[in-house]
Design an enzyme around this catalytic site. Structure first.
Site, PDB file in Angstrom:
ATOM      1  N   CYS A  27      -3.014  -7.775   4.894  1.00  0.00           N
ATOM      2  CA  CYS A  27      -1.941  -8.428   5.227  1.00  0.00           C
ATOM      3  C   CYS A  27      -2.257 -10.219   4.997  1.00  0.00           C
ATOM      4  O   CYS A  27      -2.997 -10.353   6.955  1.00  0.00           O
ATOM      5  CB  CYS A  27      -1.068  -7.995   6.114  1.00  0.00           C
ATOM      6  N   PRO A  53       0.941   0.777   0.578  1.00  0.00           N
ATOM      7  CA  PRO A  53       2.214   0.880   1.192  1.00  0.00           C
ATOM      8  C   PRO A  53       3.252  -0.266   1.216  1.00  0.00           C
ATOM      9  O   PRO A  53       2.611  -1.498   1.031  1.00  0.00           O
ATOM     10  CB  PRO A  53       1.526   0.869   2.683  1.00  0.00           C
ATOM     11  N   MET A  54       4.662  -1.098   1.661  1.00  0.00           N
ATOM     12  CA  MET A  54       5.646  -1.912   1.509  1.00  0.00           C
ATOM     13  C   MET A  54       6.274  -1.425   2.560  1.00  0.00           C
ATOM     14  O   MET A  54       7.006  -0.610   2.676  1.00  0.00           O
ATOM     15  CB  MET A  54       5.898  -1.407  -0.041  1.00  0.00           C
ATOM     16  N   VAL A  55       6.635  -2.624   3.211  1.00  0.00           N
ATOM     17  CA  VAL A  55       6.976  -2.969   4.865  1.00  0.00           C
ATOM     18  C   VAL A  55       8.870  -2.847   4.383  1.00  0.00           C
ATOM     19  O   VAL A  55       9.126  -3.254   3.196  1.00  0.00           O
ATOM     20  CB  VAL A  55       6.496  -4.131   5.005  1.00  0.00           C
ATOM     21  N   HIS A  97      -7.740  -5.518  -2.019  1.00  0.00           N
ATOM     22  CA  HIS A  97      -7.045  -5.764  -3.337  1.00  0.00           C
ATOM     23  C   HIS A  97      -7.791  -7.635  -3.353  1.00  0.00           C
ATOM     24  O   HIS A  97      -8.523  -8.515  -2.875  1.00  0.00           O
ATOM     25  CB  HIS A  97      -6.405  -6.578  -2.050  1.00  0.00           C
ATOM     26  N   LYS A 137      -8.159  -0.984   4.037  1.00  0.00           N
ATOM     27  CA  LYS A 137      -7.378  -1.953   3.417  1.00  0.00           C
ATOM     28  C   LYS A 137      -8.230  -3.137   3.435  1.00  0.00           C
ATOM     29  O   LYS A 137      -7.255  -3.844   4.757  1.00  0.00           O
ATOM     30  CB  LYS A 137      -6.183  -1.465   2.726  1.00  0.00           C
ATOM     31  N   GLN A 179      -0.309   4.295   7.532  1.00  0.00           N
ATOM     32  CA  GLN A 179      -1.166   2.907   8.548  1.00  0.00           C
ATOM     33  C   GLN A 179      -0.476   2.129   9.494  1.00  0.00           C
ATOM     34  O   GLN A 179       0.490   1.878   9.851  1.00  0.00           O
ATOM     35  CB  GLN A 179      -0.863   2.024   6.511  1.00  0.00           C
TER      36      GLN A 179
END
Length: 401
Positions: free
Chosen positions: A108, A23-25, A175, A147, A79
């Site tokens: 995040c 996922p990318m904002v 991550h 995540k 997400q």
């Protein structure tokens, strides 16, 4: 249909996906996901959605999920970021019919996540996270995934992952960086942390093996281990190489090579002590070592008394709509995005954010009236005569009084 869990969820619902688009904002919208799938992506995530806004704003739901739903965009994981169990579950219930799983973002590290109190800044609140995962696992008809980012200590990271797994997390994305590793301090991801979490797949069997006291117990553990290995062999693809740096797959006995004597190099050791990073400098402030970026070093040179302690930074007031920091001079007490929508609907001005909808509207009306005067000069003269007559009548009335 019962909710699938664990390996069954991975194999059947997610179709054993190996190529995943993270996922990318403001990037992972439908067009990007379909383009990624056209080039081989097998599983996609939506951009991170704010659970509180998703629950409250119907337009937000339509723009970010409902209007983008299509059969070609599956399997799909939605997400969310959240810090309240009830809000998270209610938002997930509104999204579960349009996806295959719900993901909770606990990775995040950005400042907006710190101000909103979500993402990686929840990783110390294990009781809250456990309640969120337990409630979601109980109420939702689709699996719950997470995540995360790692801690400095590998053992704490492993316990963190185990806590989420026991609470009901069916898929865990790790991550390999801490929440402090971002921007110029990102550095390299720690594969040791990821490997330690990955090896916990068989940790339960290790614990059972340590507790058994009979030969039959050892045979049962051995049978379960054999079944798991046979399952991995059946799912193995042709040409696939062993992971985790092993020369062979883990179900094959590994060769042992005796390491040679360690050679110490004094020159290298001396150079390492005297070496300095290009983008960071370790300084002592108030007895604590702080890692300063290059930009902060310049600010420190200009103002030696400047402090970068996060606890001394001012706390920002929150927007009445979404919870993000509001503008200090905003007449609506909102952030710029919410203020823009409200000012546009009300045809109002907000000098604090530089939004002049009312002013521009009045200017447009005045320009339109001036254009009408230019096009119809006779009408304008009549209007002037009427205004003059009105003024004379008013003066006459005043004198009579």
């Amino acid at each position: 249909m019962p909710k699938l869990r664990g390996e069954a969820f991975w194999r059947e619902t997610l179709r054993s996906a190996h190529y995943v688009v993270a996922p990318m904002v403001d990037q992972s919208e439908l067009a990007w996901r379909l383009l990624s799938r056209r080039h081989g992506a097998q599983l996609c995530y939506t951009p991170m959605l704010h659970a509180q806004v998703f629950l409250r704003d119907a337009n937000y739901r339509r723009e970010n999920l409902y209007d983008e739903a299509c059969p070609e965009d599956r399997p799909l994981i939605v997400q969310f970021c959240a810090n309240d169990p009830e809000v998270f579950v209610q938002a997930a219930l509104l999204a579960q019919d349009y996806c295959d799983a719900i993901d909770l973002n606990l990775g995040c590290p950005q400042m907006i996540a710190k101000r909103g109190h979500y993402g990686a800044f929840l990783q110390e609140e294990w009781d809250l996270l456990q309640r969120m995962i337990l409630l979601a696992n109980e109420k939702l008809s689709v699996p719950i995934t997470c995540k995360i980012r790692v801690f400095q200590e590998i053992d704490k990271t492993v316990k963190y992952a185990q806590m989420l797994e026991k609470a009901g997390c069916q898929l865990l994305t790790v991550h390999g960086r801490t929440k402090e590793q971002k921007g110029p301090l990102a550095g390299v991801a720690s594969w040791e942390h990821i490997q330690a979490v990955r090896l916990q797949v068989y940790q339960q069997l290790r614990e059972e093996l340590a507790k058994v006291k009979t030969l039959e117990g050892i045979v049962d553990v051995n049978r379960e281990l054999k079944l798991r290995c046979q399952e991995e062999i059946a799912n193995q693809k042709e040409g696939e190489k062993p992971k985790e740096g092993l020369p062979f797959f883990h179900w094959i006995c590994q060769p042992y090579i005796r390491p040679g004597p360690k050679e110490r190099c004094k020159e290298n050791g001396a150079s390492e002590k005297g070496a300095r990073g290009k983008r960071a400098l370790e300084e002592e402030e108030d007895g604590n070592a702080e890692l300063l970026s290059k930009n902060k070093q310049k600010k420190k040179l200009r103002n030696p008394n400047k402090s970068f302690d996060p606890s001394l930074k001012p706390k920002y007031a929150k927007c009445d709509q979404c919870g993000n920091p509001k503008g200090n001079k905003c007449v609506f007490n909102m952030c710029r995005g919410c203020c823009k929508k409200s000012a546009f609907k009300a045809t109002a001005d907000c000098p604090g954010h530089g939004l002049l909808f009312k002013t521009k509207y009045e200017k447009s009306l005045s320009w339109q009236s001036s254009q009408r005067v230019i096009q119809n000069p006779e009408v304008s003269r009549r209007g002037d005569v009427d205004v003059g007559e009105t003024a004379i009548l008013k003066e006459a009335g005043d004198s009579a009084v």
